[in-house]
Design a protein around this motif. Structure first.
Motif, PDB file in Angstrom:
ATOM      1  N   TYR A 272       0.847  -1.212   0.000  1.00  0.00           N
ATOM      2  CA  TYR A 272       0.000   0.000   0.000  1.00  0.00           C
ATOM      3  C   TYR A 272       0.877   1.254   0.000  1.00  0.00           C
ATOM      4  CZ  TYR A 272      -4.086  -2.876   1.069  1.00  0.00           C
ATOM      5  OH  TYR A 272      -5.092  -3.798   1.011  1.00  0.00           O
ATOM      6  N   GLN A 273       0.659   2.110  -0.974  1.00  0.00           N
ATOM      7  CA  GLN A 273       1.540   3.282  -1.082  1.00  0.00           C
ATOM      8  C   GLN A 273       1.444   4.185   0.157  1.00  0.00           C
ATOM      9  OE1 GLN A 273       0.969   6.294  -4.212  1.00  0.00           O
ATOM     10  NE2 GLN A 273       3.138   6.155  -4.622  1.00  0.00           N
ATOM     11  N   GLU A 274       0.267   4.266   0.725  1.00  0.00           N
ATOM     12  CA  GLU A 274       0.117   5.110   1.914  1.00  0.00           C
ATOM     13  C   GLU A 274       1.064   4.633   3.018  1.00  0.00           C
ATOM     14  OE1 GLU A 274      -1.201   7.400   5.173  1.00  0.00           O
ATOM     15  OE2 GLU A 274      -1.148   5.220   5.218  1.00  0.00           O
ATOM     16  N   LEU A 275       1.132   3.315   3.182  1.00  0.00           N
ATOM     17  CA  LEU A 275       2.035   2.787   4.219  1.00  0.00           C
ATOM     18  C   LEU A 275       3.496   2.866   3.785  1.00  0.00           C
ATOM     19  CD1 LEU A 275       0.009  -0.283   5.536  1.00  0.00           C
ATOM     20  CD2 LEU A 275       0.089   2.042   6.402  1.00  0.00           C
ATOM     21  N   LYS A 276       3.755   2.634   2.504  1.00  0.00           N
ATOM     22  CA  LYS A 276       5.135   2.743   2.009  1.00  0.00           C
ATOM     23  C   LYS A 276       5.681   4.138   2.307  1.00  0.00           C
ATOM     24  CE  LYS A 276       5.715   1.351  -2.286  1.00  0.00           C
ATOM     25  NZ  LYS A 276       5.291   1.171  -3.689  1.00  0.00           N
ATOM     26  N   HIS A 277       4.856   5.147   2.068  1.00  0.00           N
ATOM     27  CA  HIS A 277       5.335   6.513   2.310  1.00  0.00           C
ATOM     28  C   HIS A 277       5.561   6.769   3.788  1.00  0.00           C
ATOM     29  CE1 HIS A 277       4.377   8.528  -1.796  1.00  0.00           C
ATOM     30  NE2 HIS A 277       5.044   7.404  -1.902  1.00  0.00           N
ATOM     31  N   ARG A 278       4.747   6.149   4.627  1.00  0.00           N
ATOM     32  CA  ARG A 278       5.007   6.311   6.070  1.00  0.00           C
ATOM     33  C   ARG A 278       6.292   5.599   6.475  1.00  0.00           C
ATOM     34  NH1 ARG A 278      -0.812   5.163   8.227  1.00  0.00           N
ATOM     35  NH2 ARG A 278       0.225   4.482  10.121  1.00  0.00           N
ATOM     36  N   PHE A 279       6.546   4.446   5.873  1.00  0.00           N
ATOM     37  CA  PHE A 279       7.820   3.770   6.162  1.00  0.00           C
ATOM     38  C   PHE A 279       9.004   4.606   5.671  1.00  0.00           C
ATOM     39  CE2 PHE A 279       5.338  -0.131   6.893  1.00  0.00           C
ATOM     40  CZ  PHE A 279       6.000  -0.632   8.003  1.00  0.00           C
ATOM     41  N   ALA A 280       8.813   5.299   4.557  1.00  0.00           N
ATOM     42  CA  ALA A 280       9.892   6.161   4.060  1.00  0.00           C
ATOM     43  C   ALA A 280      10.176   7.282   5.060  1.00  0.00           C
ATOM     44  CB  ALA A 280       9.519   6.740   2.698  1.00  0.00           C
ATOM     45  N   ASP A 281       9.122   7.856   5.621  1.00  0.00           N
ATOM     46  CA  ASP A 281       9.315   8.889   6.650  1.00  0.00           C
ATOM     47  C   ASP A 281      10.011   8.284   7.874  1.00  0.00           C
ATOM     48  OD1 ASP A 281       8.232  11.117   5.364  1.00  0.00           O
ATOM     49  OD2 ASP A 281       6.190  10.594   5.943  1.00  0.00           O
ATOM     50  N   GLN A 282       9.528   7.120   8.304  1.00  0.00           N
ATOM     51  CA  GLN A 282      10.132   6.469   9.479  1.00  0.00           C
ATOM     52  C   GLN A 282      11.614   6.193   9.260  1.00  0.00           C
ATOM     53  OE1 GLN A 282       8.233   2.939  10.832  1.00  0.00           O
ATOM     54  NE2 GLN A 282       6.220   3.854  11.078  1.00  0.00           N
ATOM     55  N   LYS A 283      11.936   5.677   8.062  1.00  0.00           N
ATOM     56  CA  LYS A 283      13.332   5.354   7.755  1.00  0.00           C
ATOM     57  C   LYS A 283      14.184   6.624   7.795  1.00  0.00           C
ATOM     58  CE  LYS A 283      16.889   3.096   5.844  1.00  0.00           C
ATOM     59  NZ  LYS A 283      17.742   2.247   6.708  1.00  0.00           N
ATOM     60  N   THR A 284      13.631   7.704   7.256  1.00  0.00           N
ATOM     61  CA  THR A 284      14.355   8.977   7.240  1.00  0.00           C
ATOM     62  C   THR A 284      14.600   9.479   8.660  1.00  0.00           C
ATOM     63  OG1 THR A 284      13.424   9.501   5.087  1.00  0.00           O
ATOM     64  CG2 THR A 284      14.266  11.353   6.377  1.00  0.00           C
ATOM     65  N   TRP A 285      13.557   9.423   9.496  1.00  0.00           N
ATOM     66  CA  TRP A 285      13.720   9.865  10.885  1.00  0.00           C
ATOM     67  C   TRP A 285      14.721   8.977  11.614  1.00  0.00           C
ATOM     68  CZ3 TRP A 285       7.703   9.890  11.948  1.00  0.00           C
ATOM     69  CH2 TRP A 285       7.123  10.916  11.204  1.00  0.00           C
ATOM     70  N   LEU A 286      14.640   7.675  11.340  1.00  0.00           N
ATOM     71  CA  LEU A 286      15.537   6.742  12.031  1.00  0.00           C
ATOM     72  C   LEU A 286      16.997   7.035  11.677  1.00  0.00           C
ATOM     73  CD1 LEU A 286      15.933   4.211  13.771  1.00  0.00           C
ATOM     74  CD2 LEU A 286      15.544   2.824  11.716  1.00  0.00           C
ATOM     75  N   GLU A 287      17.274   7.213  10.393  1.00  0.00           N
ATOM     76  CA  GLU A 287      18.653   7.535   9.992  1.00  0.00           C
ATOM     77  C   GLU A 287      19.087   8.866  10.596  1.00  0.00           C
ATOM     78  OE1 GLU A 287      20.828   5.580   8.428  1.00  0.00           O
ATOM     79  OE2 GLU A 287      19.285   4.026   8.498  1.00  0.00           O
ATOM     80  N   ALA A 288      18.158   9.808  10.655  1.00  0.00           N
ATOM     81  CA  ALA A 288      18.470  11.118  11.241  1.00  0.00           C
ATOM     82  C   ALA A 288      18.773  10.979  12.734  1.00  0.00           C
ATOM     83  CB  ALA A 288      17.317  12.087  11.012  1.00  0.00           C
ATOM     84  N   CYS A 289      18.038  10.105  13.420  1.00  0.00           N
ATOM     85  CA  CYS A 289      18.291   9.866  14.853  1.00  0.00           C
ATOM     86  C   CYS A 289      19.699   9.303  15.052  1.00  0.00           C
ATOM     87  CB  CYS A 289      17.269   8.882  15.428  1.00  0.00           C
ATOM     88  SG  CYS A 289      15.602   9.550  15.643  1.00  0.00           S
ATOM     89  N   HIS A 290      20.055   8.313  14.233  1.00  0.00           N
ATOM     90  CA  HIS A 290      21.414   7.755  14.298  1.00  0.00           C
ATOM     91  C   HIS A 290      22.435   8.880  14.081  1.00  0.00           C
ATOM     92  CE1 HIS A 290      20.995   3.325  14.314  1.00  0.00           C
ATOM     93  NE2 HIS A 290      19.926   3.465  13.548  1.00  0.00           N
ATOM     94  N   ALA A 291      22.213   9.635  13.002  1.00  0.00           N
ATOM     95  CA  ALA A 291      23.214  10.614  12.561  1.00  0.00           C
ATOM     96  C   ALA A 291      23.463  11.679  13.620  1.00  0.00           C
ATOM     97  CB  ALA A 291      22.752  11.266  11.260  1.00  0.00           C
ATOM     98  N   VAL A 292      22.400  12.228  14.167  1.00  0.00           N
ATOM     99  CA  VAL A 292      22.600  13.366  15.068  1.00  0.00           C
ATOM    100  C   VAL A 292      23.187  12.900  16.401  1.00  0.00           C
ATOM    101  CG1 VAL A 292      20.241  13.459  16.035  1.00  0.00           C
ATOM    102  CG2 VAL A 292      21.617  15.541  15.879  1.00  0.00           C
ATOM    103  N   ASN A 293      22.802  11.713  16.856  1.00  0.00           N
ATOM    104  CA  ASN A 293      23.370  11.282  18.134  1.00  0.00           C
ATOM    105  C   ASN A 293      24.831  10.857  17.990  1.00  0.00           C
ATOM    106  OD1 ASN A 293      22.727  11.049  20.985  1.00  0.00           O
ATOM    107  ND2 ASN A 293      23.231   8.884  20.719  1.00  0.00           N
TER     108      ASN A 293
END
Lengths: 379, 423
Positions: A272-293
């Motif tokens: 489902y594209q709606e969920l795929k796009h939410r996973f894309a946001d989650q993945k982006t936030w997750l990588e950002a969490c790793h990066a900033v810490n």
């Protein structure tokens, strides 16, 4: 966690990962729910042998880092704590061990040695380092006279206060902030367990009622603890963040797998594209969490001038976006995601509790604005 | 002569010494306001600014600091992204040739480096690095939007030449550029990705007509070009015939990696095309609202987003460079930048208060916040929409099922298209 660890760091991380997998599998974590300490003493002692408490301690005192950056190394352990929702007072014990090694002097050496050996753990009273807008108690006060320190006040919540032999307290004295290492069996110290959203970590309200200690209990120069407290806060935030990021990584991985496995209306959730796009946001936030810490950890290790703003940016970001990420994992799981049977809540708990400790995201945004205000020149 | 390259710190010192001795420090007003879109300029002003930038680039070239990531044999320095990052820190607060960076050095220069013939590289890369050639990208089309591979601009073989016809849009600097990198369709009988070819061509020639597009804030930086029987020799083809998507994929990778590129100088702490957190601080100062606790919360958020964006770009850039993660991961930085820039524009507008609705020059940094808010979504549209980035992340990075694509396995000429583009 860094995308590229050195081979030494990787061996170090992997050793703890394997230890946690065998000693505290998720089934064991669940059963520790009613354990008074949340962990067995030999679990902590064996962990200490793997280096859990020595990374912020100088080599001269029996510690030492893997890579030269002790906090960065410690974040790999903290990450595994998050990945496994592991028990144990990693944050306060390391903050106290690091402090005693750097500022503790000879008087506190035996305490440091017991922390290194894992035969005792320590608690750290997070003092008034964050402007919390007048919320919460003002924190303990102390007087120094005739070779004695007299301590009064309340601090809460204090992690592992009920399990620790010593608590590092920050109190207001006439000359300014002062730190004192208080044995928990000292007369006038009372420790009241609190309830918590975490399954295996324990918190307490600690009351100091006319607690008298010799001046040898002081850590650092009396009245001069502001910088020390700031440094401790940075350590605590970075370790707690790394743990939260590990928990987020597991929650995300579980949820992504669920999206592939779970079929609804004849097709996987992952289609489902709606969920795929939410996973894309989650993945982006997750990588950002790793990066900033990771950047914050390196800045604290290097005593870099931007350490304070990076640490607070990491806390504010991981607190806010990490919470949204893990709550969205719950949403994508549906009803099963809010049951005790499912593992997801173990990670939800870790992320949630860490968000609220050592300054909320809003508190840290205020800290960032103070850094900005103090920059004199226009940019 | 050894193969060892200059270490980053000695390069940094060399750059610092030269920059301080040769470049003009910026006046406060030159970096004062949040700037989303490029400033509104007359054509004369634009040409004068560009002439100055060519001059600056030549100075940088002569100083041995141009083209940090380009190989030495093409006039570059043969150094790394870390050297570029050091340069980016040293250039802060000084005049520098901002407009030449993108798209000239990257993606255009970078694509030439990746796919150009030896002769093409020797002809163009040194000229680019000396500020003699300014390049533009002829990529998007009015019919396409995000669907770049559905290009309708055609290239038909004619002896040793190709004849190009069609239209390109959302190009920048068409009136000032010298050369263009152009994606065109060379085969209509195969699926869309397999019938494309990339060419290079001089912009100023009779068959190319340039129209400026006025944006809602008055900027006329963007253009649309109409190509009519433009003749391009086969020696100006980049990559294989019908191999244009291989070039195009790399082209868009360079575009997404601009902020972490060894080819492009972007002063640390600035994000061209974004409202910077530092300028939002100026909005708070100029409106006298720095002491407002709510405003401080917003300032903290804006600066947080900026720091997170910087560290994320570094993580993804290093991960891709080291081969730890796929090049498709660049979409992660693109998505974060788009969304966080939009949020920062909202924060600036919020702090500006009524000056966001009506302003005079006396309102300082608050003066442009209303216009910037109107242009807010550009950060989520330009350079590939955030929706496209989300598709790439979910499908190419996370391996989730692809969307249904009726155009994938049929000849491009049979693919349904928009009403306005049906023959």
């Amino acid at each position: 966690m860094l995308l590229e660890l050195s081979s030494d760091q990787e061996i170090f991380r992997d050793t703890t990962a394997r230890f946690l997998t065998s000693r505290v599998p998720i089934s064991e974590v669940r059963s520790l729910r009613n354990h008074p300490a949340g962990f067995e003493p030999d679990y902590w002692r064996e962990g200490a042998e793997l280096g859990w408490t020595s990374l912020l301690v100088s080599e001269e005192h029996g510690g030492g880092s893997v890579s030269g950056g002790g906090l960065v190394d410690l974040t790999t352990i903290a990450h595994e704590f998050g990945v496994h929702a592991a028990p144990g007072p990693l944050v306060p014990t390391n903050v106290v061990a690091g402090t005693l090694s750097t500022f503790g002097g000879e008087a506190h050496r035996p305490v440091l040695e017991s922390l290194l050996a894992g035969t005792s753990v320590a608690a750290w009273c997070f003092g008034p380092a964050v402007d919390t807008d007048g919320r919460g108690p003002a924190g303990p006060r102390c007087r120094i006279a005739d070779g004695e320190v007299v301590l009064d006040g309340v601090q809460r919540p204090v992690e592992a206060a009920g399990q620790a032999h010593h608590i590092l307290v920050t109190a207001r004295a006439e000359g300014g902030l002062t730190q004192i290492l208080v044995p928990t069996d000292t007369a006038g110290v009372s420790i009241e367990p609190m309830r918590t959203a975490d399954l295996t970590r324990r918190f307490a309200a600690v009351t100091f009622d006319g607690v008298r200690l010799p001046v040898e209990a002081l850590v650092g120069e009396p009245g001069d603890a502001d910088e020390l407290l700031e440094y401790q806060l940075q350590l605590a935030v970075v370790i707690g963040n790394a743990e939260a990021v590990g928990a987020l990584q597991t929650a995300f991985d579980m949820t992504l797998q669920w999206a592939f496995d779970r079929y609804s209306f004849g097709r996987p959730l992952a289609s489902y594209q709606e969920l795929k796009h939410r996973f894309a946001d989650q993945k982006t936030w997750l990588e950002a969490c790793h990066a900033v810490n990771d950047a914050a950890a390196a800045a604290v290790d290097d005593r870099s001038p931007d350490a304070k703003e990076l640490v607070s940016a990491a806390k504010a970001f991981i607190g806010d976006y990490g919470s949204e990420l893990v709550q969205d994992c719950v949403q994508i799981h549906g009803g099963i995601g809010v049951t005790f049977e499912h593992d997801l809540h173990l990670y939800l708990r870790r992320v949630t509790v860490n968000r609220a400790l050592y300054g909320t995201p809003a508190d840290h945004r205020q800290r960032i604005s103070t850094v900005l205000e103090n920059r004199k020149e226009r940019v | 002569m050894t193969d060892a390259i200059e270490d980053v710190e000695s390069f940094r010192l060399r750059a610092r010494t030269w920059i301080r001795a040769n470049l003009r420090p910026l006046e406060p007003h030159e970096t004062l306001a949040p700037t989303l879109a490029l400033p509104v300029q007359t054509e004369e002003e634009e040409l004068a600014a560009l002439a100055r930038e060519r001059e600056l680039q030549r100075m940088i070239f002569d100083a041995g600091l141009a083209g940090i990531g380009f190989p030495r044999e093409y006039g570059g320095q043969g150094l790394t992204t870390d050297h570029q990052r050091a340069f980016n820190a040293e250039i802060v607060g000084y005049e520098y040739p901002a407009r030449l960076q993108a798209p000239t050095f990257s993606p255009c220069g970078a694509v030439l480096l990746d796919f150009g013939t030896e002769e093409q590289k020797r002809r163009h890369i040194p000229a680019i690095l000396k500020g003699e050639e300014i390049w533009m990208q002829l990529l998007s089309e009015p019919s396409g939007g995000s669907d770049v591979a559905a290009a309708l601009t055609s290239a038909v073989r004619d002896g040793d030449d190709w004849i190009l016809n069609g239209s390109k849009v959302w190009t920048t600097g068409a009136s000032t550029a010298d050369w263009g990198l152009c994606l065109a369709r060379t085969n209509w009988d195969v699926p869309k990705h397999r019938g494309l070819t990339v060419f290079i061509l001089p912009i100023h020639q009779p068959g190319i007509e340039v129209h400026r597009i006025e944006m809602l804030n008055g900027s006329t930086e963007f253009c649309q070009e109409f190509l009519t029987d433009v003749r391009v020799p086969d020696s100006d083809r980049i990559g294989d015939v019908d191999g244009g998507w291989t070039v195009g994929t790399r082209w868009m990778f360079h575009e997404r990696m601009l902020f972490n590129s060894p080819f492009v100088s972007i002063p640390v702490g600035t994000s061209p095309g974004e409202v910077g957190a530092a300028s939002i601080v100026n909005v708070a100062r100029d409106t006298g609202r720095f002491d407002d606790r709510c405003v401080r919360d917003l300032l903290g958020e804006a600066h947080m987003l900026e720091l997170v964006g910087q560290t994320l770009r570094r993580r993804i850039g290093r991960g891709v460079a080291a081969g730890r993660i796929s090049e498709q991961s660049a979409a992660i930085t693109r998505l974060f930048a788009g969304v966080s820039s939009a949020r920062k524009a909202t924060i600036a507008f919020e702090i500006a208060g009524p000056a966001g609705a009506a302003w005079t020059a006396d309102d300082g940094a608050a003066a442009s916040c209303g216009d910037d808010f109107l242009m807010r979504q550009t950060s989520c549209i330009g350079g590939g929409t955030t929706e496209m980035a989300r598709n790439v992340i979910s499908e190419r990075v996370l391996g989730m099922p692809r969307e249904r694509t009726p155009d994938r396995d049929r000849p491009f000429r049979d693919v349904p298209r928009s009403a306005s583009n049906r023959a």
